[in-house]
Scaffold this active site. Structure first.
Site, PDB file in Angstrom:
ATOM      1  N   GLU A   1       0.834  -1.204   0.000  1.00  0.00           N
ATOM      2  CA  GLU A   1       0.000   0.000   0.000  1.00  0.00           C
ATOM      3  C   GLU A   1       0.866   1.249   0.000  1.00  0.00           C
ATOM      4  O   GLU A   1       0.594   2.217  -0.716  1.00  0.00           O
ATOM      5  CB  GLU A   1      -0.924   0.004   1.226  1.00  0.00           C
ATOM      6  CG  GLU A   1      -1.982   1.117   1.225  1.00  0.00           C
ATOM      7  CD  GLU A   1      -1.539   2.407   1.911  1.00  0.00           C
ATOM      8  OE1 GLU A   1      -2.308   3.382   1.893  1.00  0.00           O
ATOM      9  OE2 GLU A   1      -0.417   2.448   2.465  1.00  0.00           O
ATOM     10  N   GLU A   2       1.929   1.214   0.799  1.00  0.00           N
ATOM     11  CA  GLU A   2       2.790   2.383   0.921  1.00  0.00           C
ATOM     12  C   GLU A   2       3.572   2.658  -0.362  1.00  0.00           C
ATOM     13  O   GLU A   2       4.104   3.757  -0.539  1.00  0.00           O
ATOM     14  CB  GLU A   2       3.768   2.188   2.092  1.00  0.00           C
ATOM     15  CG  GLU A   2       3.101   2.002   3.449  1.00  0.00           C
ATOM     16  CD  GLU A   2       2.486   3.281   4.006  1.00  0.00           C
ATOM     17  OE1 GLU A   2       2.478   4.305   3.302  1.00  0.00           O
ATOM     18  OE2 GLU A   2       2.019   3.239   5.163  1.00  0.00           O
TER      19      GLU A   2
ATOM     20  N   HIS B   1       4.831   7.347   9.949  1.00  0.00           N
ATOM     21  CA  HIS B   1       5.914   7.048   9.004  1.00  0.00           C
ATOM     22  C   HIS B   1       7.293   7.259   9.635  1.00  0.00           C
ATOM     23  O   HIS B   1       8.234   7.715   8.979  1.00  0.00           O
ATOM     24  CB  HIS B   1       5.771   7.875   7.728  1.00  0.00           C
ATOM     25  CG  HIS B   1       4.718   7.361   6.802  1.00  0.00           C
ATOM     26  ND1 HIS B   1       4.514   7.858   5.539  1.00  0.00           N
ATOM     27  CD2 HIS B   1       3.782   6.379   6.959  1.00  0.00           C
ATOM     28  CE1 HIS B   1       3.522   7.212   4.943  1.00  0.00           C
ATOM     29  NE2 HIS B   1       3.051   6.311   5.805  1.00  0.00           N
TER      30      HIS B   1
END
Length: 230
Positions: free
Chosen positions: A49-50, A180
């Site tokens: 996803e990232e 993050h």
């Protein structure tokens, strides 16, 4: 169908982003395994996803049109236990945010938002809107006109004084101060936010496992018991 991304950024272990969503749907899946359901329920733990919604996009693109048509709705859970949280649902009815140009809001998505908000009402929890902007794994589903919704407790945005007066927490700090970052560890969560949203995920999945009529008009069965959704 429900999903959450299993990967994190390289900078950190990603326990809130997105261990919180992944762990929540795993627990709900284990609990639903003991219940005889009306509808088929599918759970997904997405990769990459990232890196640009890679896993979910490849999955949806690999389905035939008939297989896509069988998915009544998709629920996405990406960051549901942020330490400096507020409770948010994807704003399908556009009451707070206008979707970016090109973002589709399929019919039935508003009803999903309504169900989430009903649970918060039931629990006496204040809630707000998160932009329905396709920035997580529901994007591939809405592109294919599959109704979608999701929960979000916040990332890099700083909490305002007004939000602090409603949800508590720290004014001027990010909803997730370790977003993050290397400090997104097991210490980086709010237990109340995580527990409330895990209950909401179970509530929504059980409701739609019995009937998706509110979303797509297909009759099902009433969830057993005398419970009334507010």
């Amino acid at each position: 169908m429900a999903g959450a991304h299993l990967d994190s950024v390289l900078a950190g272990p990603g326990i809130n982003d997105n261990g919180s969503g992944s762990a929540s749907i795993l627990e709900v899946a284990e609990q639903l395994a003991h219940v005889k359901l009306q509808n088929t329920v599918r759970f997904a733990w997405w990769g990459a996803e990232e890196s640009g919604l890679v896993g979910s996009t490849n999955y949806v693109n690999g389905l035939s049109q008939a297989q896509k048509d069988r998915i009544a709705l998709y629920l996405n859970f990406d960051m549901v236990g942020s330490p400096n949280y507020i409770f948010m649902t994807q704003d399908a009815d556009q009451s707070s945010f206008t979707p970016p140009v090109g973002v589709n809001v399929p019919d039935g998505s508003i009803e999903i938002e309504d169900l989430f908000e009903s649970f918060y009402t039931l629990r006496g929890e204040p809630y707000d809107d998160a932009a329905f902007d396709g920035r997580s794994d529901y994007q591939a589903f809405i592109v294919n006109d599959i109704p979608a919704g999701g929960l979000f407790t916040g990332a890099e945005v700083q909490k305002t004084a007004e939000q602090q007066s409603i949800w508590g927490g720290t004014v001027g700090a990010q909803f997730d101060p370790c977003y993050h970052a290397a400090c997104d560890t097991f210490a980086n969560n709010n237990n109340h936010a995580l527990a409330t949203n895990a209950d909401l995920i179970g509530f929504a999945m059980l409701t739609y496992a019995y009937s998706t009529q509110s979303v797509n008009g297909v009759p099902g069965k009433t969830v057993p018991g005398s419970f009334t959704i507010p």
